[in-house]
Design an enzyme around this catalytic site. Structure first.
Site, PDB file in Angstrom:
ATOM      1  N   MET A 188       0.841  -1.195   0.000  1.00  0.00           N
ATOM      2  CA  MET A 188       0.000   0.000   0.000  1.00  0.00           C
ATOM      3  C   MET A 188       0.884   1.257   0.000  1.00  0.00           C
ATOM      4  O   MET A 188       0.413   2.344   0.364  1.00  0.00           O
ATOM      5  CB  MET A 188      -0.931  -0.011   1.211  1.00  0.00           C
ATOM      6  CG  MET A 188      -1.900  -1.193   1.146  1.00  0.00           C
ATOM      7  SD  MET A 188      -3.390  -0.956   2.111  1.00  0.00           S
ATOM      8  CE  MET A 188      -2.712  -0.836   3.733  1.00  0.00           C
ATOM      9  N   GLY A 189       2.147   1.102  -0.407  1.00  0.00           N
ATOM     10  CA  GLY A 189       3.028   2.268  -0.494  1.00  0.00           C
ATOM     11  C   GLY A 189       3.545   2.707   0.859  1.00  0.00           C
ATOM     12  O   GLY A 189       3.513   1.934   1.823  1.00  0.00           O
ATOM     13  N   LEU A 237       6.626   3.164   1.485  1.00  0.00           N
ATOM     14  CA  LEU A 237       7.558   2.035   1.596  1.00  0.00           C
ATOM     15  C   LEU A 237       8.658   2.282   2.619  1.00  0.00           C
ATOM     16  O   LEU A 237       9.090   3.408   2.845  1.00  0.00           O
ATOM     17  CB  LEU A 237       8.185   1.753   0.222  1.00  0.00           C
ATOM     18  CG  LEU A 237       7.193   1.418  -0.897  1.00  0.00           C
ATOM     19  CD1 LEU A 237       7.949   1.101  -2.191  1.00  0.00           C
ATOM     20  CD2 LEU A 237       6.278   0.254  -0.525  1.00  0.00           C
ATOM     21  N   HIS A 238       9.091   1.167   3.232  1.00  0.00           N
ATOM     22  CA  HIS A 238      10.196   1.192   4.197  1.00  0.00           C
ATOM     23  C   HIS A 238      11.038  -0.053   3.975  1.00  0.00           C
ATOM     24  O   HIS A 238      10.728  -0.860   3.077  1.00  0.00           O
ATOM     25  CB  HIS A 238       9.653   1.281   5.630  1.00  0.00           C
ATOM     26  CG  HIS A 238       8.585   0.270   5.928  1.00  0.00           C
ATOM     27  ND1 HIS A 238       8.840  -1.084   5.962  1.00  0.00           N
ATOM     28  CD2 HIS A 238       7.255   0.405   6.183  1.00  0.00           C
ATOM     29  CE1 HIS A 238       7.725  -1.732   6.253  1.00  0.00           C
ATOM     30  NE2 HIS A 238       6.745  -0.859   6.378  1.00  0.00           N
ATOM     31  N   GLY A 251      11.142  -2.821   5.419  1.00  0.00           N
ATOM     32  CA  GLY A 251      10.392  -4.078   5.472  1.00  0.00           C
ATOM     33  C   GLY A 251       9.874  -4.448   4.087  1.00  0.00           C
ATOM     34  O   GLY A 251      10.047  -5.578   3.615  1.00  0.00           O
ATOM     35  N   HIS A 252       9.263  -3.484   3.398  1.00  0.00           N
ATOM     36  CA  HIS A 252       8.795  -3.732   2.031  1.00  0.00           C
ATOM     37  C   HIS A 252       9.981  -4.049   1.117  1.00  0.00           C
ATOM     38  O   HIS A 252       9.920  -4.962   0.301  1.00  0.00           O
ATOM     39  CB  HIS A 252       8.110  -2.478   1.464  1.00  0.00           C
ATOM     40  CG  HIS A 252       6.869  -2.044   2.178  1.00  0.00           C
ATOM     41  ND1 HIS A 252       6.784  -0.873   2.879  1.00  0.00           N
ATOM     42  CD2 HIS A 252       5.646  -2.627   2.304  1.00  0.00           C
ATOM     43  CE1 HIS A 252       5.566  -0.736   3.379  1.00  0.00           C
ATOM     44  NE2 HIS A 252       4.858  -1.794   3.059  1.00  0.00           N
ATOM     45  N   GLN A 280     -10.185  -2.594   2.663  1.00  0.00           N
ATOM     46  CA  GLN A 280      -9.666  -3.304   3.829  1.00  0.00           C
ATOM     47  C   GLN A 280      -9.545  -2.426   5.075  1.00  0.00           C
ATOM     48  O   GLN A 280      -9.077  -2.882   6.107  1.00  0.00           O
ATOM     49  CB  GLN A 280      -8.339  -3.996   3.503  1.00  0.00           C
ATOM     50  CG  GLN A 280      -7.143  -3.079   3.359  1.00  0.00           C
ATOM     51  CD  GLN A 280      -5.934  -3.831   2.868  1.00  0.00           C
ATOM     52  OE1 GLN A 280      -5.897  -4.292   1.742  1.00  0.00           O
ATOM     53  NE2 GLN A 280      -4.915  -3.965   3.721  1.00  0.00           N
ATOM     54  N   GLY A 287       4.809 -10.378   4.073  1.00  0.00           N
ATOM     55  CA  GLY A 287       5.563 -10.269   5.323  1.00  0.00           C
ATOM     56  C   GLY A 287       4.852 -10.975   6.471  1.00  0.00           C
ATOM     57  O   GLY A 287       3.637 -10.832   6.639  1.00  0.00           O
ATOM     58  N   SER A 347       4.364   1.348   7.962  1.00  0.00           N
ATOM     59  CA  SER A 347       4.038   2.678   7.418  1.00  0.00           C
ATOM     60  C   SER A 347       3.361   3.522   8.493  1.00  0.00           C
ATOM     61  O   SER A 347       3.465   4.746   8.494  1.00  0.00           O
ATOM     62  CB  SER A 347       3.106   2.532   6.219  1.00  0.00           C
ATOM     63  OG  SER A 347       3.626   1.579   5.338  1.00  0.00           O
TER      64      SER A 347
HETATM   65  P1  AMP Z   1       1.448  -3.004   3.465  1.00  0.00           P
HETATM   66  O1  AMP Z   1       1.970  -1.957   2.564  1.00  0.00           O
HETATM   67  O2  AMP Z   1       1.404  -2.614   4.898  1.00  0.00           O
HETATM   68  O3  AMP Z   1       0.167  -3.622   2.960  1.00  0.00           O
HETATM   69  O4  AMP Z   1       2.511  -4.187   3.418  1.00  0.00           O
HETATM   70  C1  AMP Z   1       2.872  -4.799   2.203  1.00  0.00           C
HETATM   71  C2  AMP Z   1       3.639  -6.050   2.506  1.00  0.00           C
HETATM   72  O5  AMP Z   1       4.824  -5.738   3.241  1.00  0.00           O
HETATM   73  C3  AMP Z   1       2.828  -7.040   3.365  1.00  0.00           C
HETATM   74  O6  AMP Z   1       3.076  -8.361   2.905  1.00  0.00           O
HETATM   75  C4  AMP Z   1       3.413  -6.824   4.733  1.00  0.00           C
HETATM   76  O7  AMP Z   1       3.293  -7.947   5.576  1.00  0.00           O
HETATM   77  C5  AMP Z   1       4.874  -6.545   4.403  1.00  0.00           C
HETATM   78  N1  AMP Z   1       5.533  -5.840   5.499  1.00  0.00           N
HETATM   79  C6  AMP Z   1       5.099  -4.725   6.130  1.00  0.00           C
HETATM   80  N2  AMP Z   1       5.938  -4.386   7.123  1.00  0.00           N
HETATM   81  C7  AMP Z   1       6.919  -5.320   7.129  1.00  0.00           C
HETATM   82  C8  AMP Z   1       8.079  -5.540   7.930  1.00  0.00           C
HETATM   83  N3  AMP Z   1       8.400  -4.726   8.931  1.00  0.00           N
HETATM   84  N4  AMP Z   1       8.864  -6.598   7.655  1.00  0.00           N
HETATM   85  C9  AMP Z   1       8.549  -7.436   6.632  1.00  0.00           C
HETATM   86  N5  AMP Z   1       7.473  -7.294   5.839  1.00  0.00           N
HETATM   87  C10 AMP Z   1       6.665  -6.256   6.084  1.00  0.00           C
END
Ligand code: AMP
Length: 279
Positions: free
Chosen positions: A30-31, A33-34, A36-37, A61, A148, A187
């Site tokens: 969902m952008g 980005l950090h 983790g992404h 969601q 993740g 995020s």
């Molecule tokens: P989101 O943008 O929050 O929907 O996350 C996109 C993907 O990145 C999802 O599969 C999350 O589980 C993964 N993700 C988010 N934060 C982390 C993190 N700290 N470490 C690893 N994966 C992550």
């Protein structure tokens, strides 16, 4: 790096490269980005010939409109970060592209998986996740998709989606990337004050303490100790519970080795954070 905004351009291009036998890795996001992404993206770049990241803040969601309206949008920074890790393409659809008029909602039987933890607390959340990931998988048909483990329950929902509709897509679940303090990257962390960030580092402290106590004391006592640790910091705990790592069925006693997952959700400065630890 290619940028796609419509389903037609995306599908046209991907079907061409698929015919050439090019392996496609996909990372939905969902952008905002950090690291983790980016860790998911780096894995995909390593393991595939072509990596596509989607950036779409999926309103379906969000059970809380304030959370949706406050969701950070950092498009230019996101594109720059993706270029840095050699991502091949990004798909940034509008809502009209993602959910065209008259689109068909799919129904997926998730059973007990959504009766616990995030399910009852965020009504409609997992259904929204299922709708968007179904549509993305259908448009992209990747060889492999990366998620993740930070969103542990979501990983299990995605597994159920694959088992019902997308047998040929390989799923990879990646470990949670954390800041030096142990705080899981998210995020949503962008909305915390410096003090809030310090408070939030107690989440991982509580989780690791529970894990470390698991060889000494009963689960019930360890979990209560973890809750106490957080409450002492004035952190509002929505849940902190042990569950079976395969079924997500909550438990009062430890499961066998590598079958324990402790999950939590808290509110700090009005920001909802989730985390978990498996052992
Ligand atoms: P989101 O943008 O929050 O929907 O996350 C996109 C993907 O990145 C999802 O599969 C999350 O589980 C993964 N993700 C988010 N934060 C982390 C993190 N700290 N470490 C690893 N994966 C992550």
């Amino acid at each position: 790096m290619q940028i796609f905004n419509t389903q037609i351009e995306l599908e046209g291009f991907l079907s061409k490269i698929r015919k050439k036998g090019i392996k496609i890795g996909f990372v939905p996001t969902m952008g905002a980005l950090h690291e983790g992404h980016l860790d998911l993206v780096k894995k995909s770049v390593e393991e595939n010939d072509y990596t596509l990241v989607s950036i779409y803040v999926n309103e379906l969601q969000f059970n809380n409109p304030i959370d949706f309206n406050n969701y950070p949008i950092t498009k230019e920074d996101d594109i720059e970060m993706l270029k840095q890790v050699s991502c091949d393409a990004v798909f940034m659809p509008s809502s009209e592209v993602m959910y065209p008029k008259g689109y068909k909602k799919i129904s997926l039987e998730l059973g007990n998986l959504v009766d616990v933890f995030e399910g009852p607390l965020r009504p409609g959340h997992f259904d929204g996740v299922v709708q968007v990931v179904y549509r993305l998988f259908d448009y992209i048909k990747p060889n492999t998709a990366y998620f993740g483990l930070k969103d542990y329950q979501q990983c299990m929902v995605i597994k159920a989606l694959k088992n019902q509709f997308f047998h040929s897509i390989h799923l990879v679940f990646c470990p949670t990337i954390r800041m030096e303090t142990g705080l899981a990257m998210s995020s949503r962390n962008k909305r915390l004050s410096p003090l809030g960030l310090i408070e939030a580092s107690y989440l991982y402290k509580a989780l690791t303490t529970i894990r470390d106590l698991s060889i000494h004391i009963e689960a019930f006592d360890a979990i209560n100790y973890g809750k106490l640790l957080l409450q002492k910091r004035q952190i509002e705990v929505e849940y902190l519970e042990l569950a079976n790592a395969d079924t997500l069925a909550p438990g009062k006693r430890w499961f066998r080795k590598n079958k324990n997952i402790v999950l939590l959700a808290v509110n700090i400065e009005g920001v909802r954070l989730i985390d978990n630890i498996g052992f």
